[in-house]
Design an enzyme around this catalytic site. Sequence first.
Site, short mmCIF file in Angstrom:
data_model
loop_
_atom_site.label_atom_id
_atom_site.label_comp_id
_atom_site.label_asym_id
_atom_site.label_seq_id
_atom_site.Cartn_x
_atom_site.Cartn_y
_atom_site.Cartn_z
N TYR A 51 48.97 -50.33 29.44
CA TYR A 51 50.03 -49.38 29.10
C TYR A 51 50.50 -49.65 27.68
CZ TYR A 51 51.48 -45.87 32.35
OH TYR A 51 51.54 -44.72 33.06
N GLU A 53 52.76 -47.22 25.76
CA GLU A 53 53.62 -46.12 25.30
C GLU A 53 54.27 -46.50 23.98
OE1 GLU A 53 56.30 -45.16 28.48
OE2 GLU A 53 54.81 -43.93 29.50
N ASP A 197 42.90 -25.24 13.88
CA ASP A 197 42.32 -25.96 15.01
C ASP A 197 40.81 -26.05 14.77
OD1 ASP A 197 41.17 -26.72 17.38
OD2 ASP A 197 42.20 -25.24 18.63
N THR A 223 39.43 -31.60 18.52
CA THR A 223 38.93 -32.48 19.58
C THR A 223 38.10 -33.55 18.88
OG1 THR A 223 36.86 -31.27 19.84
CG2 THR A 223 38.69 -30.57 21.23
N LYS A 226 33.28 -32.77 20.22
CA LYS A 226 32.32 -31.69 20.00
C LYS A 226 31.39 -32.09 18.84
CE LYS A 226 35.47 -28.55 22.29
NZ LYS A 226 36.33 -27.35 22.22
N ARG A 232 35.73 -37.75 24.70
CA ARG A 232 36.56 -36.59 25.00
C ARG A 232 38.02 -36.90 24.60
NH1 ARG A 232 35.40 -32.29 27.56
NH2 ARG A 232 33.25 -32.94 27.35
#
Length: 433
Positions: A51, A53, A197, A223, A226, A232
Site C-alpha cells: 500500500y 497511498e 489523449d 495509456t 498500446k 496496462r
Amino acid sequence: MQSLKSFDPDIYNAIRDETLRQTETLEMIASENFVSLAVLEALGSVMTNKYAEGYPRHRYYGGCEHVDIAEGKARFRSKKLFGAKYSNVQTHSGSQANMAAYLTLAKPGDTIMGMHLNHGGHLTHGSGVNFSGRLFNVVAYTISPETGRIDYDEMLRLAREHKPKLIVTGASAYPRIIEFDKVKEIADEVGAYHIADIAHIAGLVATGLHPDPLPYSDIVTSTTHKTLRGPRGGLILTNVEGGEFMLANMPKPKTLPQAIDAWVFPGCQGGPLMHVIAAKAVAFKEALRPEFKEYQQQIVKNAAVLAETLLSRDFSLVTGGTDNHLILMDLAPRGLTGRDAEKALEMAGITTNKNMVPNDPQKPFITSGIRIGTPALTTRGMKEEEMRQIGNMIAYILEDLEDEERQKKTRDDVRELCKRFVIYDIPEAIEED
Ligand SMILES: *Cc1c(COP(=O)(O)O)cnc(C)c1O
C-alpha cells in the site's frame, strides 16, 4: 508458474492457452501489444503487496522506500521520454487518467467537447454510457463524411456556439495525424482548455513520428499499454507549471500539477498499483532506447504496406490510407459488415475488431468497418514482406466470407508464419491423470 500449476490448474491452463493463442494467431487489434519479459517480471512481483497511498516521500503508509524508487524512476523516465515537466504515473488505466484530467479542469455540469464515439473517439470522450457523458454536458465533434478526417471547421463552429470548458482530442480509431496546434487555436479563441489523449499514438509521439501535443495542450493523457508497449495503465503529463486551482478542503489554490496529483489521489483513486508502476518504469526505460524509435518507424511502415496491399485488392480504406499504426477498412462498398468480417478473420487466425465507419449504415454492434493495427505484429519482428502476405490473406478471406475452406487453409498459413516470429515460450501442458 510451478505454484500456480499445482494449486490452480484451471487458471494455469487458461494462462497457458492464452499464451498459445497470442503466439499462434496474428494479433491485429490496434490497441494491443506484447510486453517484454522484463515488464512481465516487474508486473508479477511482490510490489503488488504494498500500500502506498500518496506520492514518493509523502505517503500515508510506512515501508515505502523501495516502491518510491520505482515510482520516482517511472516519473523521471516518462518526463524524459515525452519532454514533459510533470508526470503522474498512478492512474490505473487510460479512462482513469481522463477522469482525473477532466475533473482537474472542469466541474460536473460543465460543457466539454470530444470526438463522437462512432467517429473514432473513445468512450471517455463523452459517451452517454460513460462517466464523461453522465457528469458533463457533451458536445461531440465529428469527422467529415467526405474525407473521413476530423472536421476542424466544424469543431470551431461548435466551440463558438457552445463555449465548452474543455476540448478533448485523441481517438481510438483514426488513421491520420491529429493537428493539435489547430485545436489549440480553437480552444484559445473560445477560452477552453485542451486535453490531448494520446492513448493510441503515445509511442509515435514519444519518438517524434506524430506531432507533439504538449506545447498545444494543458494536459496530455495516455495509456501505457498500446503503442507504448508497457503494462496496462494510464499516464498524465503537462508542461503547464502554474495555474490556480481550488480543491475541496484546501484554503489556498494549487498549481496545475498539484491539482492533477490531488485529483488522481485521493480524488479518483486509492492505493496505486505499485507493481504496475514498476513495470511502467521498465517500459519507459525500453522506450528511451534508440531501438524503440526503430520499432515505431517499422509500425508505421508496416501499416502503410498493409494499406497499399489492401488497396491493390480493391478494398476501401477510410481516408484512403494511414499516417499511423492503424487502418480502418470500409466494407460497405463490398456489401459486408464488420461483424461478419471480424468473425471470418478470427476463424482464419487473424484477430481484428469491427468498427464504425463514417456514415455507417449499420448499428454499432454490427458496423461496416474493421480496424486493423500493426503494433503487436511489429513487436514480433514482422516487416513489409509479412505485411504484404497478411494483407493478401485478409483480402482472400474477405472476398468470400462463407468459404470455410479458405479460413482453414489460411489458419494453417498463419500458424506457419507465427512459428517464424516467436514471442513467448509456451508453458507446458498439465499432464492428464
Ligand atoms: C484505449 C483508450 C483509452 C482508455 O484506456 P483504458 O486503459 O482502456 O481505460 C482512452 N482514450 C483513448 C483514445 C483510447 O484509445
